[in-house]
Motif scaffolding. Structure first.
Motif, mmCIF file in Angstrom:
data_model
loop_
_atom_site.group_PDB
_atom_site.id
_atom_site.type_symbol
_atom_site.label_atom_id
_atom_site.label_comp_id
_atom_site.label_asym_id
_atom_site.label_seq_id
_atom_site.Cartn_x
_atom_site.Cartn_y
_atom_site.Cartn_z
ATOM 1 N N GLN A 154 0.351 3.856 22.994
ATOM 2 C CA GLN A 154 -0.439 3.183 24.025
ATOM 3 C C GLN A 154 -0.321 3.972 25.337
ATOM 4 O O GLN A 154 0.640 4.702 25.552
ATOM 5 C CB GLN A 154 0.061 1.752 24.222
ATOM 6 C CG GLN A 154 -0.036 0.898 22.968
ATOM 7 C CD GLN A 154 -1.468 0.742 22.489
ATOM 8 O OE1 GLN A 154 -2.350 0.348 23.248
ATOM 9 N NE2 GLN A 154 -1.713 1.056 21.229
ATOM 10 N N ASP A 155 -1.292 3.795 26.225
ATOM 11 C CA ASP A 155 -1.281 4.510 27.506
ATOM 12 C C ASP A 155 0.005 4.253 28.285
ATOM 13 O O ASP A 155 0.559 5.170 28.898
ATOM 14 C CB ASP A 155 -2.492 4.122 28.349
ATOM 15 C CG ASP A 155 -3.789 4.694 27.801
ATOM 16 O OD1 ASP A 155 -3.735 5.559 26.897
ATOM 17 O OD2 ASP A 155 -4.861 4.286 28.278
ATOM 18 N N ASP A 189 2.913 3.734 27.099
ATOM 19 C CA ASP A 189 3.978 4.532 26.486
ATOM 20 C C ASP A 189 3.869 6.001 26.888
ATOM 21 O O ASP A 189 4.895 6.669 27.087
ATOM 22 C CB ASP A 189 3.926 4.405 24.963
ATOM 23 C CG ASP A 189 4.130 2.968 24.498
ATOM 24 O OD1 ASP A 189 4.983 2.270 25.074
ATOM 25 O OD2 ASP A 189 3.414 2.549 23.569
ATOM 26 N N ARG A 242 -9.897 7.994 20.100
ATOM 27 C CA ARG A 242 -8.591 7.705 20.688
ATOM 28 C C ARG A 242 -7.662 8.922 20.661
ATOM 29 O O ARG A 242 -6.901 9.141 21.605
ATOM 30 C CB ARG A 242 -7.948 6.517 19.972
ATOM 31 C CG ARG A 242 -6.587 6.142 20.486
ATOM 32 C CD ARG A 242 -6.636 5.632 21.926
ATOM 33 N NE ARG A 242 -5.264 5.382 22.390
ATOM 34 C CZ ARG A 242 -4.854 5.540 23.629
ATOM 35 N NH1 ARG A 242 -5.704 5.906 24.576
ATOM 36 N NH2 ARG A 242 -3.615 5.318 23.957
ATOM 37 N N ILE A 259 -5.793 10.296 23.966
ATOM 38 C CA ILE A 259 -4.343 10.481 24.069
ATOM 39 C C ILE A 259 -4.042 11.903 24.542
ATOM 40 O O ILE A 259 -3.231 12.108 25.450
ATOM 41 C CB ILE A 259 -3.668 10.204 22.711
ATOM 42 C CG1 ILE A 259 -3.763 8.711 22.368
ATOM 43 C CG2 ILE A 259 -2.215 10.701 22.691
ATOM 44 C CD1 ILE A 259 -3.420 8.371 20.923
#
Length: 183
Positions: free
Chosen positions: A164-165, A167, A85, A89
């Motif tokens: 999160q994506d 955000d 992850r 990101i």
């Protein structure tokens, strides 16, 4: 060789930045903190200090140690590694800034890069006064970033691993808005 990983520990996509850079075989001493919730020194047997020679300002309390262990356990559940992850990101944030530089913010969102959760780019002309004004406006628009470097000065982000994506997309929209507002 001493690796100071106080800032980088777990933020590069591996537990240690020296792993990301593939120089682990050269490291004799490594300091960590922040994500670990304690300050710690890790060393090879050759550098093993005699009893009584280690002390620390932030060596940790029981709650700190428990929080640090929980953080490490959580990061081991899909955050670390090339497809983890943290690297997802990183790619999304960098790709977004590069897309801005190629489209609506052409030439004013340059040199996006970094490692893992540590990302920077050169906004506008990269001059100290301009970047500081940009960062103040960005903050007013809801995104925290800090200056780094010199000639050019860059906008630096320390992205939380739990982002999160959606955000990231909001942050990129605020970066775009702020760049287009000018200083």
């Amino acid at each position: 060789m001493w690796a100071d990983e106080v800032q980088t520990f777990t933020r590069t996509g591996e537990y240690f930045a020296f792993e990301t850079l593939d120089i682990g075989q050269y490291i004799d001493i490594c300091t960590i903190a922040k994500t670990a919730q304690i300050g710690a020194t890790i060393y090879t047997e050759e550098y093993n200090p005699k009893p009584g020679l280690i002390a620390g300002t932030f060596s940790g309390s029981t709650p700190s140690l428990c929080a640090g262990m929980e953080m490490l356990d959580m990061l081991g559940e899909g955050y670390i590694g090339p497809d983890g992850r943290i690297n997802q990101i990183h790619r999304r944030f960098i790709d977004g800034i590069n897309r801005l530089n190629e489209t609506t913010c052409k030439g004013i969102a340059q040199d996006a890069g970094g490692m893992g959760l540590m990302v920077a780019f050169t906004p506008l002309d990269g001059k100290k006064e301009t970047v500081n004004a940009f960062l103040n406006k960005l903050y007013a628009n809801g995104v925290i970033a800090f200056p780094c470097g010199k000639d050019p000065v860059r906008a630096r982000f320390l992205i939380p691993a739990i982002i999160q994506d959606a955000d990231i997309d909001i942050a990129l929209k605020m970066i775009e808005k702020t760049l287009l507002e000018g200083v």
